[in-house]
Design an enzyme around this catalytic site. Sequence first.
Site, PDB file in Angstrom:
ATOM      1  N   ASP A 113     -35.328 -54.875  34.794  1.00 26.94           N
ATOM      2  CA  ASP A 113     -36.139 -54.171  33.792  1.00 26.94           C
ATOM      3  C   ASP A 113     -36.775 -55.070  32.736  1.00 26.94           C
ATOM      4  O   ASP A 113     -37.446 -54.567  31.824  1.00 26.94           O
ATOM      5  CB  ASP A 113     -35.300 -53.086  33.098  1.00 26.94           C
ATOM      6  CG  ASP A 113     -35.028 -51.913  34.018  1.00 26.94           C
ATOM      7  OD1 ASP A 113     -35.962 -51.519  34.745  1.00 26.94           O
ATOM      8  OD2 ASP A 113     -33.903 -51.402  34.029  1.00 26.94           O
ATOM      9  N   ASP A 173     -39.904 -48.328  40.968  1.00 26.07           N
ATOM     10  CA  ASP A 173     -40.177 -48.656  39.556  1.00 26.07           C
ATOM     11  C   ASP A 173     -40.418 -50.157  39.350  1.00 26.07           C
ATOM     12  O   ASP A 173     -41.114 -50.576  38.424  1.00 26.07           O
ATOM     13  CB  ASP A 173     -39.001 -48.251  38.658  1.00 26.07           C
ATOM     14  CG  ASP A 173     -38.314 -46.963  39.062  1.00 26.07           C
ATOM     15  OD1 ASP A 173     -38.316 -46.647  40.255  1.00 26.07           O
ATOM     16  OD2 ASP A 173     -37.763 -46.290  38.196  1.00 26.07           O
TER      17      ASP A 173
HETATM   18  N1  GLY Z   1     -37.199 -46.875  35.684  1.00 24.90           N
HETATM   19  C1  GLY Z   1     -36.396 -45.750  35.519  1.00 24.90           C
HETATM   20  C2  GLY Z   1     -37.118 -44.474  35.454  1.00 24.90           C
HETATM   21  O1  GLY Z   1     -38.308 -44.382  35.701  1.00 24.90           O
HETATM   22  O2  GLY Z   1     -36.469 -43.487  35.168  1.00 24.90           O
END
Ligand code: GLY
Length: 393
Positions: A113, A173
């Site tokens: 992230d 993601d």
């Molecule tokens: N990256 C986590 C979400 O979109 O919830």
Amino acid sequence: MRRYFLALLLTGLLWNKLANAQSLKTVVDKALAFAEQQSLLMARKYGHQPGVLPRSFEAGKSTVSDSRWWCSGFFPGSLWYVYEHSKNPELLSFAKLYTARVEREKFTTDNHDVGFMLYCSFGNGLRLTGDSAYQAVLLKGAESLSTRYDPKIGLIRSWDHNKNVWQYPVIIDNIMNLELLLWASKQPGNAQLKKMALSHADKTIKHHFRPDFSSYHVVSYNRQTGVPHKKQTHQGYADDSAWSRGQAWGLYGYTYLYRETREKRYLDQAMHIANLLINHPKMPKNFIPYWDYDAPVQADTPRDASAACIMAAALTELSDFVGADTKKKYMEVVEKQIRTLASDEYTAKLGENGNFILMHSTGAFPFKSEVDVPLTYADYYYLEALSRLKKRL
Ligand code: GLY
């Protein structure tokens, strides 16, 4: 009977006219002005609490996080967007203050992230101030993120948990984190970062997407062979469903990949995803999706405003790269989304909603976590969409 239909038609026309009475430019300007006031309230609320970052507002209570939460960069990023348009010096000092709270994530190597955390906060800070200290943070962050790339597999590993189920999990993601790598690859000696980003993007096209261009949430790869051994969901309705935010991440990801590389395969991918979402039979008329396109729809099925915001920001950019007819189609969708999001139905009142701008997003429905609540990333991508629109209107 004819008079009845005529009256109905006139009422419909009048309603439409009233709803669209304000130009889109006025809607955008008012939304940004409101965002300035609401964001100042939020920033003042936690300004004196070191390390604290807003997270959500659930059951009447504000929730916060430290920088470790994947969303830590969104509120600082929102402050940068609001400052960009208001030039309010108080917002500038808050943008700097909250951005600094995320700095330690430049050392993060235990999850993917880093791109979200740093590129939204420090990336916007660098864009608006040119501060070389911000550049150094971003370069360190990109280096940390790159440690999660295994050349044998050709992708950046998303998560380290659930090792008994997933050998090498990559979630859709993760396409969002490549923007940090592409930015860093432009600095001398960093060309390998672009190779990593494009390998990740290409393997994601190959393994995450289904023939209809919807995507799986989690694809786990065999660590020895680099071949997928599991395709599942984590936050969606079912393994083979189209989780709404995941689809929006894909659209946004391949749009900026095209902006950065001009490789036609990324433009094609973004357009295929856009086409799927815009014409999806389960897409509501106002283009604010339910939390999963395959979830059964009942009266109380929650929407995910964050997915709409990400989609609006992406489609606005994608519309620069397509022909006139397609652009018109994309911008009609964006206009519907923005008018809806800016209305009382989705925008909170000043001082309410825990000082978040938007209501009605869904974080992780299967875990009953953050369902029908405000979320930092909904506000962030809403502001990005407004900002992109303002520059184009
Ligand atoms: N990256 C986590 C979400 O979109 O919830």
